[in-house]
Motif scaffolding. Sequence first.
Motif, PDB file in Angstrom:
ATOM      1  N   VAL A  53     -35.913 -44.572   5.177  1.00  0.00           N
ATOM      2  CA  VAL A  53     -35.591 -45.087   6.359  1.00  0.00           C
ATOM      3  C   VAL A  53     -34.024 -44.629   6.623  1.00  0.00           C
ATOM      4  N   VAL A  54     -33.785 -44.263   7.916  1.00  0.00           N
ATOM      5  CA  VAL A  54     -32.474 -43.754   8.379  1.00  0.00           C
ATOM      6  C   VAL A  54     -32.208 -44.368   9.515  1.00  0.00           C
ATOM      7  N   ALA A  55     -31.107 -44.994   9.483  1.00  0.00           N
ATOM      8  CA  ALA A  55     -30.535 -45.684  10.990  1.00  0.00           C
ATOM      9  C   ALA A  55     -30.134 -44.543  12.095  1.00  0.00           C
ATOM     10  N   ALA A  56     -30.857 -43.840  12.846  1.00  0.00           N
ATOM     11  CA  ALA A  56     -30.629 -42.967  13.768  1.00  0.00           C
ATOM     12  C   ALA A  56     -29.769 -43.443  14.947  1.00  0.00           C
ATOM     13  N   ASP A  57     -29.433 -44.624  15.374  1.00  0.00           N
ATOM     14  CA  ASP A  57     -28.730 -45.130  16.272  1.00  0.00           C
ATOM     15  C   ASP A  57     -28.103 -46.398  15.517  1.00  0.00           C
ATOM     16  N   ALA A  58     -27.095 -46.671  16.170  1.00  0.00           N
ATOM     17  CA  ALA A  58     -26.547 -48.266  15.914  1.00  0.00           C
ATOM     18  C   ALA A  58     -25.738 -49.114  17.019  1.00  0.00           C
ATOM     19  N   VAL A  59     -25.990 -50.105  17.123  1.00  0.00           N
ATOM     20  CA  VAL A  59     -25.578 -50.998  18.176  1.00  0.00           C
ATOM     21  C   VAL A  59     -24.746 -52.304  17.327  1.00  0.00           C
ATOM     22  N   MET A  60     -23.316 -52.454  17.682  1.00  0.00           N
ATOM     23  CA  MET A  60     -23.000 -53.525  17.212  1.00  0.00           C
ATOM     24  C   MET A  60     -21.729 -54.180  18.153  1.00  0.00           C
ATOM     25  N   PRO A  88     -28.700 -46.760   5.233  1.00  0.00           N
ATOM     26  CA  PRO A  88     -28.748 -45.080   5.313  1.00  0.00           C
ATOM     27  C   PRO A  88     -28.305 -44.738   6.591  1.00  0.00           C
ATOM     28  N   THR A  89     -27.561 -43.740   6.943  1.00  0.00           N
ATOM     29  CA  THR A  89     -27.185 -43.029   8.304  1.00  0.00           C
ATOM     30  C   THR A  89     -27.151 -41.622   7.833  1.00  0.00           C
ATOM     31  N   PRO A  90     -27.456 -40.721   8.814  1.00  0.00           N
ATOM     32  CA  PRO A  90     -27.559 -39.343   9.030  1.00  0.00           C
ATOM     33  C   PRO A  90     -26.098 -38.860   8.742  1.00  0.00           C
ATOM     34  N   PRO A  91     -25.652 -37.730   8.250  1.00  0.00           N
ATOM     35  CA  PRO A  91     -24.493 -37.145   7.989  1.00  0.00           C
ATOM     36  C   PRO A  91     -23.785 -36.945   9.419  1.00  0.00           C
ATOM     37  N   SER A  92     -22.612 -37.206   9.884  1.00  0.00           N
ATOM     38  CA  SER A  92     -22.031 -36.959  11.209  1.00  0.00           C
ATOM     39  C   SER A  92     -20.631 -36.569  11.244  1.00  0.00           C
ATOM     40  N   THR A  93     -20.215 -36.349  12.141  1.00  0.00           N
ATOM     41  CA  THR A  93     -18.823 -35.864  12.568  1.00  0.00           C
ATOM     42  C   THR A  93     -18.569 -36.210  13.875  1.00  0.00           C
ATOM     43  N   LEU A  94     -17.277 -36.862  14.257  1.00  0.00           N
ATOM     44  CA  LEU A  94     -16.726 -37.097  15.260  1.00  0.00           C
ATOM     45  C   LEU A  94     -16.177 -35.958  15.991  1.00  0.00           C
ATOM     46  N   ALA A  95     -16.419 -35.175  16.980  1.00  0.00           N
ATOM     47  CA  ALA A  95     -15.685 -34.156  17.849  1.00  0.00           C
ATOM     48  C   ALA A  95     -15.362 -34.134  19.291  1.00  0.00           C
ATOM     49  N   ASP A  96     -13.996 -33.994  19.739  1.00  0.00           N
ATOM     50  CA  ASP A  96     -13.681 -34.182  21.064  1.00  0.00           C
ATOM     51  C   ASP A  96     -13.412 -32.762  21.705  1.00  0.00           C
ATOM     52  N   ASN A  97     -13.848 -31.758  21.029  1.00  0.00           N
ATOM     53  CA  ASN A  97     -13.751 -30.308  21.918  1.00  0.00           C
ATOM     54  C   ASN A  97     -14.781 -29.418  21.287  1.00  0.00           C
ATOM     55  N   ASN A 146     -32.039 -48.855  16.720  1.00  0.00           N
ATOM     56  CA  ASN A 146     -33.020 -48.302  17.490  1.00  0.00           C
ATOM     57  C   ASN A 146     -32.933 -46.913  18.082  1.00  0.00           C
ATOM     58  N   PRO A 147     -33.494 -46.039  17.137  1.00  0.00           N
ATOM     59  CA  PRO A 147     -34.720 -46.256  16.360  1.00  0.00           C
ATOM     60  C   PRO A 147     -34.309 -46.381  14.744  1.00  0.00           C
ATOM     61  N   LEU A 148     -34.702 -46.981  13.817  1.00  0.00           N
ATOM     62  CA  LEU A 148     -34.896 -47.184  12.544  1.00  0.00           C
ATOM     63  C   LEU A 148     -35.963 -46.087  12.118  1.00  0.00           C
ATOM     64  N   MET A 149     -35.511 -44.741  11.770  1.00  0.00           N
ATOM     65  CA  MET A 149     -36.544 -43.601  11.581  1.00  0.00           C
ATOM     66  C   MET A 149     -37.161 -43.694   9.972  1.00  0.00           C
ATOM     67  N   VAL A 150     -38.231 -43.554  10.164  1.00  0.00           N
ATOM     68  CA  VAL A 150     -39.185 -43.423   8.951  1.00  0.00           C
ATOM     69  C   VAL A 150     -39.252 -41.786   8.592  1.00  0.00           C
ATOM     70  N   THR A 151     -38.814 -41.087   7.721  1.00  0.00           N
ATOM     71  CA  THR A 151     -38.830 -39.648   7.482  1.00  0.00           C
ATOM     72  C   THR A 151     -40.109 -39.062   6.837  1.00  0.00           C
ATOM     73  N   SER A 152     -40.131 -37.963   6.778  1.00  0.00           N
ATOM     74  CA  SER A 152     -41.531 -37.500   6.411  1.00  0.00           C
ATOM     75  C   SER A 152     -41.460 -37.835   4.765  1.00  0.00           C
ATOM     76  N   ASP A 153     -40.292 -37.953   4.094  1.00  0.00           N
ATOM     77  CA  ASP A 153     -40.083 -38.035   2.735  1.00  0.00           C
ATOM     78  C   ASP A 153     -40.212 -39.841   2.618  1.00  0.00           C
ATOM     79  N   ARG A 154     -40.624 -40.496   3.272  1.00  0.00           N
ATOM     80  CA  ARG A 154     -40.873 -42.002   3.332  1.00  0.00           C
ATOM     81  C   ARG A 154     -39.412 -42.759   3.052  1.00  0.00           C
TER      82      ARG A 154
END
Length: 382
Positions: A201-208, A18-27, A191-199
């Motif tokens: 888990v969401v990957a708030a960051d990602a390294v590979m 699980p990851t948060p919704p996101s969009t890449l932007a350059d401006n 880092n971090p793998l966040m635990v939400t108030s709804d219990r």
Amino acid sequence: MKLHEYQAKQVFADAGIPTPPSTLADNVDDAVAAAEEIGYPVAIKAQVQVGGRGKAGGIKLVDDADEAREAADAILGMDLKGIHVDRVLVEGAVDFVNELYVGVTMDRGEGKPVAMVSTRGGVNIEEVAEEDPDAIVREHIDPSFGMHPYQARRAVYEAGVERDVANDVASVLQTLYTLWDDRDGADAEINPLMVTSDREVVAADAVMNIDEDALFRQPELAEMEEDAAGGDDLEAKADEYGFDYVRLDGNVGIIGNGAGLVMTTLDLVDHYGGKPANFLDIGGGAKAERVTNALDMVFSDENVDSVVFNIFGGITRGDEVARGINEALEGFDEIPKPVVVRLAGTNWEEGMEILNEDLVTVEKTLEDAVQRAVANAEEVDQ
């Protein structure tokens, strides 16, 4: 090859993490539009491959369009630890109650992959390892069989993860190991793998990070390679010159021939109170042109305040290195950074005689060379 956060998150999301919704932007306009579509609050995150982005002003949490515009305008175009920011990830903010760490890498001492879990996520994991190593649970894995579900659960429970989310965290850890194995990873972490108030888990960051020698087996990731280096001109220059190069956060530039020699130099810089700015291995048999290119790279890093050159001659000849240093430095009206040189091994005496001591400081031992370079950097900072 290092993936950017947005690239790693796409790989993780495709595998079911699980990851948060996101969009890449350059401006700025696209960043604001993305924030409006995702819904506030959102995080606006610089897409550069350095640690400590938040502390350096590269991550901002915003609650409305005005704040989003202000944050995007501040981050886009900024210089973050010497790297120009040309893209941001606009990402839905996570309402979290806890931050965890999960990661997979190779334990070369054990000769096995190792999975790691800690309840002290959201901070530099290297600092946690140094200050409180018991806070990180390690589970070694037999690569012949892969990671068994019981191993993931054991690591999570031993780390003290709360039971109502332990199975979800174990699932993420096992998926992370599978990705690391299937994609020829060098390192993979959240880092971090966040635990939400709804219990949840969401990957708030990602390294590979991917083993570059295995990219021929990873055509999808290989397509990301050019983009993955985007924003860091020094990384691109290192690829052009064929150097093994890693950018660090310090101000003492380091050039050596051979990975072990360079690592020893890094350790000594740290030992004597300095902070290494890079790992730069020019390799064996380096000719004058290659040495010139190495100095060009280190001088191009605005974080570098001094340079230490550590060469032990085997295939590499000390006189060739000395000529390269002279040729590089004689092209400057004024030397941009103080350079300390230590030569040993093949033709080192000839090299010492060739070196122009009006341009460099020469030391006979590595310890003296490193201490001089650290002192030079301290003088610049004062």
